[in-house]
Design an enzyme around this catalytic site. Structure first.
Site, mmCIF file in Angstrom:
data_model
loop_
_atom_site.group_PDB
_atom_site.id
_atom_site.type_symbol
_atom_site.label_atom_id
_atom_site.label_comp_id
_atom_site.label_asym_id
_atom_site.label_seq_id
_atom_site.Cartn_x
_atom_site.Cartn_y
_atom_site.Cartn_z
ATOM 1 N N ARG A 123 0.820 -1.228 0.000
ATOM 2 C CA ARG A 123 0.000 0.000 0.000
ATOM 3 C C ARG A 123 0.854 1.279 0.000
ATOM 4 N NH1 ARG A 123 -3.156 -3.286 3.302
ATOM 5 N NH2 ARG A 123 -4.974 -4.029 2.152
ATOM 6 N N LYS A 145 3.808 11.454 -11.335
ATOM 7 C CA LYS A 145 2.899 10.662 -12.172
ATOM 8 C C LYS A 145 3.564 9.327 -12.439
ATOM 9 C CE LYS A 145 0.216 13.934 -14.847
ATOM 10 N NZ LYS A 145 -0.021 14.433 -16.195
ATOM 11 N N GLU A 187 11.325 17.753 -24.883
ATOM 12 C CA GLU A 187 10.624 18.145 -23.642
ATOM 13 C C GLU A 187 11.279 19.394 -23.033
ATOM 14 O OE1 GLU A 187 7.837 16.676 -22.768
ATOM 15 O OE2 GLU A 187 7.887 14.567 -23.368
ATOM 16 N N LYS A 229 8.889 22.709 -14.085
ATOM 17 C CA LYS A 229 7.971 21.602 -13.781
ATOM 18 C C LYS A 229 7.603 21.628 -12.293
ATOM 19 C CE LYS A 229 6.424 17.053 -14.557
ATOM 20 N NZ LYS A 229 6.481 15.812 -15.285
ATOM 21 N N GLU A 239 -3.276 17.698 -11.635
ATOM 22 C CA GLU A 239 -3.705 18.157 -12.961
ATOM 23 C C GLU A 239 -5.193 18.454 -13.056
ATOM 24 O OE1 GLU A 239 -1.522 16.393 -16.216
ATOM 25 O OE2 GLU A 239 -3.172 16.842 -17.577
ATOM 26 N N ARG A 243 -1.436 22.273 -14.755
ATOM 27 C CA ARG A 243 -0.466 21.208 -15.087
ATOM 28 C C ARG A 243 -0.695 20.684 -16.506
ATOM 29 N NH1 ARG A 243 1.823 16.176 -11.320
ATOM 30 N NH2 ARG A 243 3.185 15.366 -12.954
ATOM 31 N N ASN A 247 1.300 19.443 -21.308
ATOM 32 C CA ASN A 247 0.936 18.548 -22.417
ATOM 33 C C ASN A 247 0.983 19.234 -23.771
ATOM 34 O OD1 ASN A 247 0.209 15.985 -21.134
ATOM 35 N ND2 ASN A 247 -1.231 17.264 -20.025
ATOM 36 N N HIS A 250 1.042 17.193 -26.932
ATOM 37 C CA HIS A 250 0.778 15.800 -26.584
ATOM 38 C C HIS A 250 -0.517 15.244 -27.175
ATOM 39 C CE1 HIS A 250 4.179 16.376 -23.992
ATOM 40 N NE2 HIS A 250 4.067 15.187 -23.432
ATOM 41 N N HIS A 254 0.314 12.019 -28.947
ATOM 42 C CA HIS A 254 -0.162 10.714 -28.483
ATOM 43 C C HIS A 254 -0.871 9.953 -29.601
ATOM 44 C CE1 HIS A 254 -0.033 11.424 -23.842
ATOM 45 N NE2 HIS A 254 1.064 10.873 -24.302
ATOM 46 N N HIS A 268 8.584 8.806 -27.833
ATOM 47 C CA HIS A 268 7.660 9.764 -27.216
ATOM 48 C C HIS A 268 8.077 11.219 -27.497
ATOM 49 C CE1 HIS A 268 4.911 11.503 -24.320
ATOM 50 N NE2 HIS A 268 5.927 12.085 -23.708
HETATM 51 N N1 LIG Z 1 5.621 10.402 -15.465
HETATM 52 C C1 LIG Z 1 5.666 11.453 -16.240
HETATM 53 O O1 LIG Z 1 5.346 12.569 -15.822
HETATM 54 C C2 LIG Z 1 6.149 11.294 -17.655
HETATM 55 C C3 LIG Z 1 6.455 12.438 -18.415
HETATM 56 C C4 LIG Z 1 6.980 12.256 -19.702
HETATM 57 C C5 LIG Z 1 7.160 10.978 -20.205
HETATM 58 N N2 LIG Z 1 6.828 9.903 -19.439
HETATM 59 C C6 LIG Z 1 7.047 8.540 -19.923
HETATM 60 O O2 LIG Z 1 8.439 8.335 -20.075
HETATM 61 C C7 LIG Z 1 8.657 7.298 -21.024
HETATM 62 C C8 LIG Z 1 9.756 7.706 -21.964
HETATM 63 O O3 LIG Z 1 10.924 7.896 -21.213
HETATM 64 P P1 LIG Z 1 12.355 7.738 -21.885
HETATM 65 O O4 LIG Z 1 12.411 8.517 -23.122
HETATM 66 O O5 LIG Z 1 13.360 7.976 -20.829
HETATM 67 O O6 LIG Z 1 12.327 6.211 -22.353
HETATM 68 P P2 LIG Z 1 13.063 4.885 -21.835
HETATM 69 O O7 LIG Z 1 12.948 4.712 -20.385
HETATM 70 O O8 LIG Z 1 12.538 3.809 -22.710
HETATM 71 O O9 LIG Z 1 14.583 5.174 -22.178
HETATM 72 C C9 LIG Z 1 14.952 5.343 -23.517
HETATM 73 C C10 LIG Z 1 16.027 4.336 -23.935
HETATM 74 O O10 LIG Z 1 17.273 4.809 -23.486
HETATM 75 C C11 LIG Z 1 17.923 3.807 -22.699
HETATM 76 N N3 LIG Z 1 18.666 4.539 -21.683
HETATM 77 C C12 LIG Z 1 18.172 5.317 -20.682
HETATM 78 N N4 LIG Z 1 19.166 5.915 -20.039
HETATM 79 C C13 LIG Z 1 20.318 5.516 -20.621
HETATM 80 C C14 LIG Z 1 21.693 5.809 -20.396
HETATM 81 N N5 LIG Z 1 22.087 6.704 -19.490
HETATM 82 N N6 LIG Z 1 22.606 5.190 -21.168
HETATM 83 C C15 LIG Z 1 22.221 4.316 -22.153
HETATM 84 N N7 LIG Z 1 20.956 4.032 -22.422
HETATM 85 C C16 LIG Z 1 20.011 4.623 -21.664
HETATM 86 C C17 LIG Z 1 16.834 2.919 -22.195
HETATM 87 O O11 LIG Z 1 17.303 1.631 -21.917
HETATM 88 C C18 LIG Z 1 15.870 2.941 -23.381
HETATM 89 O O12 LIG Z 1 16.308 2.010 -24.340
HETATM 90 C C19 LIG Z 1 7.325 7.076 -21.722
HETATM 91 O O13 LIG Z 1 6.761 5.886 -21.259
HETATM 92 C C20 LIG Z 1 6.479 8.266 -21.290
HETATM 93 O O14 LIG Z 1 5.109 7.977 -21.226
HETATM 94 C C21 LIG Z 1 6.344 10.045 -18.181
#
Ligand SMILES: NC(=O)c1ccc[n+]([C@@H]2O[C@H](COP(=O)([O-])OP(=O)(O)OC[C@H]3O[C@@H](n4cnc5c(N)ncnc54)[C@H](O)[C@@H]3O)[C@@H](O)[C@H]2O)c1
Length: 376
Positions: A123, A145, A187, A229, A239, A243, A247, A250, A254, A268
């Protein structure tokens, strides 16, 4: 190099984002004061584990902290029910107790999944974000999030669960593939475009340095992004209002991600890049934005090596009407009507609710026709 601190002010759930070099090497200093016992569970993915897990484990050990790590496959597909169950069971198997701390070492996929597992495990257990992608450092690790994807769409199952600390170690970005760095840059640019024109101007002078890995410029970009942020999240944690500005790009983005199956075809951040250019174009069509801003935004994002138009996507896309349909899974849709983040100018965006579907369709038809992808 000094460590920058950005505070996320959320009363009892407040925390610090630390930004700098060598944070993982000295992780014990940062993490130990937050632990009730000298143990931490780590969740990461294969790519990040290869490059950085040993360093983290060694540094924890040097501070007398025992750790156990779960290594998951990389990629968006990991952010689903199967790996959520695997993560929860692995953490329980590691003996994680109610007062223990889980560390998410990775990009947004690992951060979102681990944060959600931490939110529901016993929990709710505490978690620390060590974001390793640029996208995760400037966006996903901050704000609480967490969640996974469903067959119905992205991020549809999740919880608000704030981390107790974020360690954005700039050194880890040296192993991040260039395409991923560019996706994260989208971003960064988003913050300038949505609400900080001077920051956008600064980015316009520094985009190449940031993309080349210049530490001073990257550190400044991460800091300002996190400050923006943190401010928005402190004002509207769940949100219900402002907030949603985060987006920008987005709603369009999306739909494009869904159309390409949330795959490597379109990352993304790449979808957000195209979506932001479309948002500026759509704003102009609706009579809000100044003329030609979409071209200025596209020219900037192209300098980071980002795709900026639908025609840059190397896949067959659905027609404009089908793309509009995909937009209805967007979390901002209300009473069956679409919400967009539109812009009057660079640095001045606003939330537009109940946008007429016919206008979105007209825009997409025009936009895709210009690129030879649909009939005018
Ligand atoms: N929670 C939120 O507020 C929020 C906001 C924006 C995006 N997101 C989410 O984030 C995700 C995208 O994140 P992302 O772009 O980091 O993707 P990811 O976590 O898939 O990382 C991208 C790639 O880079 C690799 N990688 C990461 N760090 C590395 C490093 N230092 N060295 C070598 N390789 C590395 C990973 O293994 C992966 O293959 C999506 O699912 C999206 O929905 C969430």
């Amino acid at each position: 190099m000094t460590i920058d601190h950005v505070h996320v002010d959320l009363a009892g759930r407040s925390y610090d984002i630390k930004i700098g070099q060598g944070l993982i090497d000295n992780v014990g200093t940062h993490v130990a004061p937050l632990l009730k016992r000298k143990f931490a569970a780590i969740v990461t993915d294969e790519n990040v584990a290869k490059a950085h897990l040993k360093t983290l484990e060694k540094a924890l050990k040097a501070a007398g902290i025992e750790s156990k790590a779960l290594i998951l496959p990389p990629g968006e597909k990991t952010k689903g029910y199967q790996h959520l169950a695997e993560t929860c069971d692995a953490l329980l198997g590691f003996g994680v107790e109610r007062k223990d701390v889980v560390i998410a070492l990775g990009g947004g996929v690992i951060g979102d999944l681990t944060g959600f597992a931490a939110a529901v495990l016993r929990r709710g257990v505490a978690f620390i974000q060590i974001p390793t992608s640029l996208l995760a450092q400037v966006d996903s690790s901050v704000g609480g999030k967490t969640g996974i994807n469903s067959k119905h769409g992205k991020n549809l199952v999740g919880a608000f669960h704030q981390p107790i600390m974020v360690l954005a170690d700039l050194d880890v970005l040296s192993t991040l593939p260039k395409r991923q760095r560019a996706a994260g840059y989208a971003e960064v640019a988003k913050y300038g475009l949505l609400g900080n024109a001077p920051f956008f101007d600064w980015l316009d002078n520094n985009v190449e340095a940031i993309m080349a890995g210049d530490i001073k410029a990257t550190s400044q970009a991460v800091k300002i992004s996190c400050e923006m942020k943190a401010k928005i999240v402190a004002e509207d944690e769940t949100e219900t209002g402002a907030r949603a500005l985060l987006n920008l790009g987005h709603t369009f983005g999306h739909a494009l991600e869904a159309a390409t199956g949330y795959s490597d075809t379109l990352l993304h951040g790449e979808a957000v890049s195209i979506g932001m250019v479309q948002a500026f174009g759509f704003s102009e069509m609706l009579g809000h934005g100044q003329q030609g801003l979409n071209r200025k935004v596209a020219a900037h994002l192209q300098r980071a090596g980002l795709p900026t138009h639908i025609s840059d996507i190397k896949a067959k896309l659905p027609d404009p009407a089908a793309l509009v349909k995909l937009m209805y899974q967007d979390k901002k849709a209300e009473n069956g009507r679409l919400t967009f983040i539109l812009a009057e100018q660079i640095g001045k965006s606003f939330i537009a609710k109940g946008v007429d579907e016919a206008k979105v369709l007209a825009f997409l038809k025009q936009d895709m026709a210009k690129q030879g992808l649909a009939k005018p």
